[in-house]
Design a protein around this motif. Structure first.
Motif, PDB file in Angstrom:
ATOM      1  N   ALA A 199      -3.993  11.311  -1.259  1.00 35.02           N
ATOM      2  CA  ALA A 199      -3.883  10.310  -0.356  1.00 35.02           C
ATOM      3  C   ALA A 199      -4.383   9.167  -0.490  1.00 35.02           C
ATOM      4  CB  ALA A 199      -3.644  10.931   1.098  1.00 35.02           C
ATOM      5  N   PHE A 200      -5.566   9.075  -0.745  1.00 40.52           N
ATOM      6  CA  PHE A 200      -6.451   7.829  -0.807  1.00 40.52           C
ATOM      7  C   PHE A 200      -6.058   7.290  -1.871  1.00 40.52           C
ATOM      8  CE2 PHE A 200     -10.557   5.868  -1.615  1.00 40.52           C
ATOM      9  CZ  PHE A 200     -10.659   5.196  -0.491  1.00 40.52           C
ATOM     10  N   SER A 201      -5.559   7.870  -3.179  1.00 37.80           N
ATOM     11  CA  SER A 201      -5.336   6.982  -4.230  1.00 37.80           C
ATOM     12  C   SER A 201      -3.868   6.318  -4.193  1.00 37.80           C
ATOM     13  CB  SER A 201      -5.124   7.946  -5.458  1.00 37.80           C
ATOM     14  OG  SER A 201      -4.230   9.018  -5.323  1.00 37.80           O
ATOM     15  N   ALA A 202      -3.062   6.822  -3.127  1.00 41.26           N
ATOM     16  CA  ALA A 202      -1.729   6.296  -3.034  1.00 41.26           C
ATOM     17  C   ALA A 202      -2.183   5.209  -2.077  1.00 41.26           C
ATOM     18  CB  ALA A 202      -0.838   7.454  -2.352  1.00 41.26           C
ATOM     19  N   ALA A 203      -3.138   5.489  -0.927  1.00 45.04           N
ATOM     20  CA  ALA A 203      -3.391   4.261  -0.232  1.00 45.04           C
ATOM     21  C   ALA A 203      -3.785   3.145  -0.969  1.00 45.04           C
ATOM     22  CB  ALA A 203      -4.383   4.805   0.892  1.00 45.04           C
ATOM     23  N   ILE A 204      -4.920   3.460  -1.927  1.00 45.99           N
ATOM     24  CA  ILE A 204      -5.288   2.353  -2.585  1.00 45.99           C
ATOM     25  C   ILE A 204      -4.190   1.417  -3.306  1.00 45.99           C
ATOM     26  CG2 ILE A 204      -6.527   2.123  -5.085  1.00 45.99           C
ATOM     27  CD1 ILE A 204      -8.729   3.833  -3.891  1.00 45.99           C
ATOM     28  N   GLY A 205      -3.245   2.188  -3.842  1.00 38.24           N
ATOM     29  CA  GLY A 205      -2.020   1.747  -4.474  1.00 38.24           C
ATOM     30  C   GLY A 205      -1.553   0.687  -3.533  1.00 38.24           C
ATOM     31  N   VAL A 206      -1.508   0.898  -2.228  1.00 37.89           N
ATOM     32  CA  VAL A 206      -0.607   0.232  -1.242  1.00 37.89           C
ATOM     33  C   VAL A 206      -1.611  -0.991  -0.985  1.00 37.89           C
ATOM     34  CG1 VAL A 206      -0.217  -0.089   1.121  1.00 37.89           C
ATOM     35  CG2 VAL A 206       0.375   1.999   0.024  1.00 37.89           C
ATOM     36  N   VAL A 207      -2.863  -0.938  -0.741  1.00 40.24           N
ATOM     37  CA  VAL A 207      -3.770  -1.940  -0.517  1.00 40.24           C
ATOM     38  C   VAL A 207      -3.866  -2.734  -1.676  1.00 40.24           C
ATOM     39  CG1 VAL A 207      -6.250  -2.609   0.176  1.00 40.24           C
ATOM     40  CG2 VAL A 207      -5.196  -0.436   1.078  1.00 40.24           C
ATOM     41  N   PHE A 208      -4.171  -2.366  -2.893  1.00 40.89           N
ATOM     42  CA  PHE A 208      -4.518  -3.335  -4.094  1.00 40.89           C
ATOM     43  C   PHE A 208      -3.226  -3.709  -4.563  1.00 40.89           C
ATOM     44  CE2 PHE A 208      -8.367  -0.995  -3.522  1.00 40.89           C
ATOM     45  CZ  PHE A 208      -9.376  -2.172  -3.363  1.00 40.89           C
ATOM     46  N   GLY A 209      -1.975  -3.119  -4.274  1.00 39.85           N
ATOM     47  CA  GLY A 209      -0.822  -3.597  -4.797  1.00 39.85           C
ATOM     48  C   GLY A 209      -0.035  -4.692  -3.900  1.00 39.85           C
ATOM     49  N   TYR A 210      -0.438  -4.888  -2.859  1.00 43.07           N
ATOM     50  CA  TYR A 210       0.008  -5.677  -1.807  1.00 43.07           C
ATOM     51  C   TYR A 210       0.064  -7.184  -1.925  1.00 43.07           C
ATOM     52  CZ  TYR A 210       1.968  -7.950   2.268  1.00 43.07           C
ATOM     53  OH  TYR A 210       2.639  -8.864   3.125  1.00 43.07           O
ATOM     54  N   PHE A 211      -1.146  -7.263  -2.480  1.00 40.48           N
ATOM     55  CA  PHE A 211      -1.520  -8.883  -2.829  1.00 40.48           C
ATOM     56  C   PHE A 211      -0.642  -9.224  -4.093  1.00 40.48           C
ATOM     57  CE2 PHE A 211      -4.364 -11.923  -4.873  1.00 40.48           C
ATOM     58  CZ  PHE A 211      -4.082 -12.985  -4.352  1.00 40.48           C
ATOM     59  N   PRO A 212      -0.866  -8.590  -5.118  1.00 36.59           N
ATOM     60  CA  PRO A 212       0.099  -9.079  -6.170  1.00 36.59           C
ATOM     61  C   PRO A 212       1.783  -8.905  -5.972  1.00 36.59           C
ATOM     62  CG  PRO A 212      -1.662  -7.518  -7.159  1.00 36.59           C
ATOM     63  CD  PRO A 212      -1.565  -7.482  -5.410  1.00 36.59           C
ATOM     64  N   ALA A 213       1.981  -7.927  -5.277  1.00 36.09           N
ATOM     65  CA  ALA A 213       3.431  -7.834  -4.935  1.00 36.09           C
ATOM     66  C   ALA A 213       3.960  -9.159  -4.232  1.00 36.09           C
ATOM     67  CB  ALA A 213       3.716  -6.552  -4.342  1.00 36.09           C
ATOM     68  N   ARG A 214       3.121  -9.500  -3.301  1.00 34.78           N
ATOM     69  CA  ARG A 214       3.375 -10.598  -2.251  1.00 34.78           C
ATOM     70  C   ARG A 214       3.571 -11.919  -3.174  1.00 34.78           C
ATOM     71  NH1 ARG A 214      -0.246 -12.712   2.342  1.00 34.78           N
ATOM     72  NH2 ARG A 214      -1.164 -13.918   0.524  1.00 34.78           N
ATOM     73  N   ARG A 215       2.591 -11.816  -3.975  1.00 36.02           N
ATOM     74  CA  ARG A 215       2.615 -13.309  -4.946  1.00 36.02           C
ATOM     75  C   ARG A 215       3.795 -13.172  -5.836  1.00 36.02           C
ATOM     76  NH1 ARG A 215      -2.943 -14.868  -7.804  1.00 36.02           N
ATOM     77  NH2 ARG A 215      -1.999 -15.476  -9.899  1.00 36.02           N
ATOM     78  N   ALA A 216       4.513 -12.044  -6.215  1.00 40.51           N
ATOM     79  CA  ALA A 216       5.602 -11.876  -6.942  1.00 40.51           C
ATOM     80  C   ALA A 216       6.726 -12.212  -6.114  1.00 40.51           C
ATOM     81  CB  ALA A 216       5.681 -10.634  -7.729  1.00 40.51           C
ATOM     82  N   ALA A 217       6.901 -11.657  -4.804  1.00 39.06           N
ATOM     83  CA  ALA A 217       8.036 -11.949  -4.020  1.00 39.06           C
ATOM     84  C   ALA A 217       8.274 -13.448  -3.634  1.00 39.06           C
ATOM     85  CB  ALA A 217       7.735 -11.216  -3.023  1.00 39.06           C
ATOM     86  N   ARG A 218       6.846 -14.129  -3.556  1.00 41.62           N
ATOM     87  CA  ARG A 218       6.992 -15.656  -3.008  1.00 41.62           C
ATOM     88  C   ARG A 218       7.124 -16.795  -4.167  1.00 41.62           C
ATOM     89  NH1 ARG A 218       3.232 -15.644   2.042  1.00 41.62           N
ATOM     90  NH2 ARG A 218       4.128 -14.085   3.339  1.00 41.62           N
ATOM     91  N   LEU A 219       7.515 -16.256  -5.452  1.00 41.19           N
ATOM     92  CA  LEU A 219       7.471 -17.066  -6.517  1.00 41.19           C
ATOM     93  C   LEU A 219       8.807 -17.985  -6.222  1.00 41.19           C
ATOM     94  CD1 LEU A 219       6.806 -15.036  -9.645  1.00 41.19           C
ATOM     95  CD2 LEU A 219       5.509 -16.958  -8.932  1.00 41.19           C
ATOM     96  N   ASP A 220       8.863 -19.124  -6.651  1.00 40.05           N
ATOM     97  CA  ASP A 220       9.985 -20.028  -6.396  1.00 40.05           C
ATOM     98  C   ASP A 220      10.863 -19.397  -7.843  1.00 40.05           C
ATOM     99  OD1 ASP A 220      12.104 -21.933  -6.360  1.00 40.05           O
ATOM    100  OD2 ASP A 220      10.625 -23.415  -7.317  1.00 40.05           O
ATOM    101  N   PRO A 221      12.139 -19.218  -7.804  1.00 45.46           N
ATOM    102  CA  PRO A 221      12.867 -18.529  -8.914  1.00 45.46           C
ATOM    103  C   PRO A 221      13.139 -19.727  -9.958  1.00 45.46           C
ATOM    104  CG  PRO A 221      14.175 -18.914  -6.727  1.00 45.46           C
ATOM    105  CD  PRO A 221      12.947 -18.988  -6.358  1.00 45.46           C
ATOM    106  N   ILE A 222      13.175 -20.996  -9.635  1.00 42.74           N
ATOM    107  CA  ILE A 222      13.479 -22.019 -10.467  1.00 42.74           C
ATOM    108  C   ILE A 222      12.039 -21.961 -11.522  1.00 42.74           C
ATOM    109  CG2 ILE A 222      13.779 -24.473 -10.920  1.00 42.74           C
ATOM    110  CD1 ILE A 222      15.300 -24.506  -8.400  1.00 42.74           C
TER     111      ILE A 222
END
Lengths: 405, 252
Positions: free
Chosen positions: A376-399
């Motif tokens: 469970a802790f390893s999955a939680a680590i995925g959420v915590v450490f994955g969120y920042f890069p994921a948000r960065r990806a989502a906020r990219l300007d498509p152009i």
């Protein structure tokens, strides 16, 4: 939607198999380290408990001397007498058996071979108090105990070293030379192996107390009183009445300190188990740090991955992916990676624990709690450490993202 | 949705569209008030030199970018007032994109690339597979479903990209220099494909190009210079026959 996103994430992991593997290596090592440490620690705790149980649970060891620990002095403190055994047996409730003990280091001779061992002068009660079973032969007869006859029950190590190929039944009736007299072997003890402190419990010869007093130590003393408690009796209460009785018998006035010590093996066992548990927690915590480092590894790779896949993210956004779909994709990718790492870690830890337990001759204790927790802790680590890069990806300007080379 | 006048309005209407990049001294005005109406079913080539604003207007038409000022009505809907996700929904519902650099997902089969927009639409797997195979067949790539972009030629990659753009049956296909990375032969093949989509399926095609040969396929050619429409002419002879025809007369 969620299922599709999961599918996308898994496809992405499969597409970059080597990188995915390297990414999760940190988590794999972290999880397996935590589980292995804790499992081995639990095994060690169990081993200590088992060994002390073999010593005899609910056993009070009474020794002469002021106090236990460093600098203890038994010099000057009077020893016990055989009569003390009888007094305890008759006057203290809640006691199962009482056995005297008089130890002496000797060299044994038989079949032309020498062997250093310990003579234990005691009574039949000793077999009960210390959980000894005979593999062959018999205990002492009352007449033998009273007369101090030259009979003995030997431990497995003594049999092996002096009689070698002769089996436990074949050695019965054979002579064993101790100092200047010879005694007859009437029984062989079932092996117990090493004690919790690492000494060989089977390297011992048990003789009637009086035999040792007369023929070896040449005195009437008794070194230790072994008091085995009845199941369910209150050891504190027994200890108190035992103290009172012994103070009385040893003529101590109210102002005098006790000149004897009562060691409770259960307390001793608890203390030992407590120590190994603390060690387990410490090792687990250190391993937990490596799990955290593994999480940072995931974040690192995910950030690199976002930069590397900027164009891909641009394509997805242009095609009509919503911000949260891209976020979810990368987040799920991180969580799936971390969970996969956790899963491999659990499997690896189980194998490592089984192997190491076997090598270290400790029981393997499966602890579902730590397995579930680590996963469970390893999955939680995925959420915590994955969120920042994921948000960065989502906020990219498509152009911008599409223009990225 | 303000679709009240949808019937009277063209599919696309730009009014006074402006776009400014940067701020203060470094500000650059890419579009200086563009008015443009595009009817459904048209095939429009947008031309102009670099920096003329043709890419900016394309990004705005593709709902990828928002204008600084002015109006963009798509089906009567004020796109300039929409948020990021609303524009994304508009894109996946009505628009298809073809880029100069193909922009396919690497190490992903043609089939999976084409299925991608359907995945975001939440289509079930069976329908996705069927639609993607049909789209690939319609661009002449039947049998190439399981090849990755690296195993395909440039022309084939662009066909996969077109299949991906039309698999959702969009109303508008936006092509940003679709032939920019291809040789003449492949370029004409791609243009014929776009023409067919426009002619046979009635898909509105908006294409940015700087090659007059390719623009000749379009029904209408809009020329941008310095952020303004410089010329807007109808092509009397659009389509594949243009390939062998004389260069079109550019007004202005």
């Amino acid at each position: 939607m969620l299922l599709n996103t999961l599918l996308l994430a898994l496809r992405e992991i499969r597409r970059n198999l080597l990188r995915s593997f390297l990414t999760i290596l940190g988590i794999v090592i972290g999880v397996s380290a935590v589980i292995t440490m804790v499992t081995l620690g639990n095994g060690a705790t169990r081993a200590v408990q088992q060994q002390i149980a073999a010593l005899g649970t609910n056993l009070l060891m009474v020794m002469p001397g002021q106090r236990l620990g460093p600098g203890r002095s038994s010099a000057g403190a009077p020893t016990f007498k055989e009569a003390d055994v009888e007094a305890i047996r008759q006057q203290i409730g809640g006691v199962n058996v009482v056995a005297p003990q008089l130890m002496s280091s000797v060299t044994l001779v038989a079949n032309g071979r020498n062997w250093s061992s310990t003579i234990n002068g005691t009574s039949n009660e000793y077999f009960i108090s210390n959980n000894w079973t005979l593999v062959s032969g018999r205990q002492f007869e009352e007449a033998e105990e009273r007369a101090g006859s030259a009979v003995c029950v030997i431990g497995e190590t003594v049999r092996r070293e002096l009689y070698g190929s002769a089996s436990a039944t074949e050695v019965l009736g054979q002579p064993l030379r101790i100092k200047n007299f010879s005694c007859e072997i009437i029984g062989v003890l079932l092996s117990k192996g090493q004690s919790g402190m690492g000494s060989d419990q089977d390297n011992m010869v048990v003789m009637p107390l009086r035999t040792v007093q007369r023929r070896i130590s040449g005195s009437q003393r008794v070194d230790v009183l072994l008091v085995s408690l009845q199941e369910g009796s209150d050891s504190e209460r027994v200890k108190a009445s035992l103290t009172n009785l012994l103070r009385e018998r040893r003529n101590l006035s109210d102002t005098d300190e006790d000149n004897f010590n009562i060691l409770d093996t259960r307390q001793f066992a608890d203390a030992m188990a407590g120590t190994t548990q603390v060690m387990t927690m410490l090792l687990g915590a250190v391993a937990g740090v490596s799990l955290l480092v593994g999480g940072i590894g995931i974040m690192n790779i995910m950030l690199v991955s976002v930069t590397e896949r900027t164009r891909e993210i641009g394509i997805r956004l242009a095609i009509g992916a919503l911000e949260r779909e891209v976020l979810l994709q990368f987040l799920i990718e991180a969580v799936a990676l971390a969970a996969l790492g956790g899963l491999i870690g659990v499997v690896l830890a189980t194998l490592a624990s089984l192997a190491l337990s076997a090598i270290m001759q400790m029981p393997y204790v499966f602890d579902p709690g730590i397995n579930v927790l680590s996963f469970a802790f390893s999955a939680a680590i995925g959420v915590v450490f994955g969120y920042f890069p994921a948000r960065r990806a989502a906020r990219l300007d498509p152009i911008e993202a599409l223009r990225h080379e | 949705m303000s679709t009240a006048h949808a019937e009277d309005l063209p599919l696309i209407r730009l009014r006074g569209l402006t776009k400014v990049y940067g701020q203060g001294q470094a500000a650059f005005q890419a579009l200086k008030g563009v008015d443009l109406d595009i009817e459904a079913g048209d095939f429009v080539a947008i031309m102009g030199p670099s920096g003329s604003g043709k890419s900016t207007v394309m990004n705005t038409l593709g709902c990828l970018d928002t204008p600084t000022g002015g109006e963009y009505l798509f089906h009567g809907l004020h796109v300039e007032r929409l948020g990021r996700d609303q524009r994304a929904r508009l894109r996946r519902r009505y628009l298809g994109f073809v880029f100069q650099g193909f922009n396919l997902l690497a190490r992903t089969s043609a089939q999976e690339n084409v299925e991608l927009p359907l995945l975001y639409r939440g289509e079930p797997a069976a329908a996705r597979h069927r639609a993607a195979r049909a789209a690939l067949a319609s661009v002449g790539l039947a049998g190439w479903e399981h090849h990755t972009p690296a195993e395909l030629s440039g022309g084939q990659q662009q066909r996969v990209a077109i299949a991906r753009a039309i698999v959702t049956q969009p109303e508008v296909l936006l092509a940003d220099e679709p032939t920019g990375n291809l040789d003449t032969q492949r370029s004409h093949e791609i243009m014929e494909l776009l023409w067919r989509l426009n002619e046979e399926q009635g898909i509105t095609v908006l294409m940015v190009t700087h090659e007059p040969d390719m623009a000749r396929y379009a029904r209408r050619i809009v020329h941008f210079v310095d952020g303004c429409i410089d010329s807007d002419t109808r092509n009397p002879e659009p389509g594949p026959q243009a390939r062998h025809a004389a260069p079109v007369q550019e007004a202005g």
